[in-house]
Write a protein that holds these residues in place. Structure first.
Motif, PDB file in Angstrom:
ATOM      1  N   HIS A 141       0.867  -1.179   0.000  1.00  0.00           N
ATOM      2  CA  HIS A 141       0.000   0.000   0.000  1.00  0.00           C
ATOM      3  C   HIS A 141       0.905   1.231   0.000  1.00  0.00           C
ATOM      4  O   HIS A 141       1.119   1.860   1.046  1.00  0.00           O
ATOM      5  CB  HIS A 141      -0.906  -0.002   1.241  1.00  0.00           C
ATOM      6  N   PRO A 142       1.471   1.591  -1.170  1.00  0.00           N
ATOM      7  CA  PRO A 142       2.478   2.668  -1.246  1.00  0.00           C
ATOM      8  C   PRO A 142       2.046   3.997  -0.631  1.00  0.00           C
ATOM      9  O   PRO A 142       2.891   4.744  -0.149  1.00  0.00           O
ATOM     10  CB  PRO A 142       2.749   2.803  -2.746  1.00  0.00           C
ATOM     11  N   ALA A 143       0.772   4.296  -0.610  1.00  0.00           N
ATOM     12  CA  ALA A 143       0.311   5.563  -0.022  1.00  0.00           C
ATOM     13  C   ALA A 143       0.662   5.642   1.461  1.00  0.00           C
ATOM     14  O   ALA A 143       0.824   6.740   2.003  1.00  0.00           O
ATOM     15  CB  ALA A 143      -1.193   5.723  -0.221  1.00  0.00           C
ATOM     16  N   LEU A 144       0.801   4.510   2.123  1.00  0.00           N
ATOM     17  CA  LEU A 144       1.151   4.521   3.550  1.00  0.00           C
ATOM     18  C   LEU A 144       2.510   5.169   3.802  1.00  0.00           C
ATOM     19  O   LEU A 144       2.743   5.706   4.883  1.00  0.00           O
ATOM     20  CB  LEU A 144       1.148   3.106   4.118  1.00  0.00           C
ATOM     21  N   ALA A 145       3.395   5.121   2.835  1.00  0.00           N
ATOM     22  CA  ALA A 145       4.724   5.715   3.012  1.00  0.00           C
ATOM     23  C   ALA A 145       4.624   7.219   3.265  1.00  0.00           C
ATOM     24  O   ALA A 145       5.535   7.800   3.859  1.00  0.00           O
ATOM     25  CB  ALA A 145       5.603   5.435   1.798  1.00  0.00           C
ATOM     26  N   MET A 150       3.439   6.162   9.967  1.00  0.00           N
ATOM     27  CA  MET A 150       4.487   5.191   9.638  1.00  0.00           C
ATOM     28  C   MET A 150       5.853   5.717  10.078  1.00  0.00           C
ATOM     29  O   MET A 150       6.673   4.962  10.606  1.00  0.00           O
ATOM     30  CB  MET A 150       4.462   4.850   8.146  1.00  0.00           C
ATOM     31  N   GLN A 151       6.102   7.017   9.901  1.00  0.00           N
ATOM     32  CA  GLN A 151       7.339   7.600  10.385  1.00  0.00           C
ATOM     33  C   GLN A 151       7.387   7.575  11.915  1.00  0.00           C
ATOM     34  O   GLN A 151       8.419   7.310  12.512  1.00  0.00           O
ATOM     35  CB  GLN A 151       7.527   9.038   9.880  1.00  0.00           C
ATOM     36  N   GLU A 152       6.250   7.823  12.543  1.00  0.00           N
ATOM     37  CA  GLU A 152       6.173   7.758  13.998  1.00  0.00           C
ATOM     38  C   GLU A 152       6.521   6.362  14.500  1.00  0.00           C
ATOM     39  O   GLU A 152       7.235   6.204  15.496  1.00  0.00           O
ATOM     40  CB  GLU A 152       4.755   8.155  14.447  1.00  0.00           C
TER      41      GLU A 152
END
Length: 159
Positions: A141-145, A150-152
């Motif tokens: 699910h590339p949008a999650l990047a 996700m960074q958190e």
């Protein structure tokens, strides 16, 4: 110490989000951490310490367990203890530092004596689990990047 999950794309989208997902109205990059934690990606998760399966392929929201495990690292470092709990039930796994070891007990079903592993082994297992989970989710699910959650997660787990 083993923490892992076999991906299961059949459970990527929670029932409450299915219609919006099918209609193309779900922007994974813009969802809140709370929505990601409780509405998506329910996978079977294994959590095994010293031969005892605290979770044995129990379906749990992957993003939520990754956050919870990351927070447990912080609790072990700062307070010497932490809990892994679950919104959907009353089961709690308690972690307590004992020198360079972590002792694991549970609200029910835990063996005596309490399973243990080294703090280094636990830290490594959590970091690997979170890294694998984030990588898998972002690959599928590339949008999650682009989602700040996700960074958190990366920062929380120190990856």
């Amino acid at each position: 110490m083993k923490i892992g999950f076999p991906p299961d794309s059949r459970s990527d989208i929670g029932a409450g989000w299915a219609q919006a997902w099918q209609a193309g109205r779900v922007d994974l990059a813009a969802l809140s951490a709370t929505d990601l934690r409780y509405g998506f990606f329910d996978y079977p998760v294994d959590f095994i310490v010293d031969g005892h399966a605290f979770l044995a392929a129990s379906r749990t929201p992957l993003v939520d367990i990754m956050f919870t495990l990351g927070l447990s690292l912080h609790g072990l470092r700062t307070a010497g203890s932490a809990e892994i709990d679950f919104t959907e039930n009353s089961y709690v796994i308690r972690l307590e530092r004992a020198g360079d070891q972590v002792r694991f007990t549970a609200s029910y079903g835990a063996p005596t004596p309490s399973p243990r592993c080294s703090l280094d082994a636990y830290t490594s297992a959590v970091r690997s689990f979170v890294a694998d989970g984030v990588e898998y989710l972002e690959r599928h699910h590339p949008a999650l990047a682009r989602n700040p959650a996700m960074q958190e997660l990366r920062e929380l787990a120190g990856i």
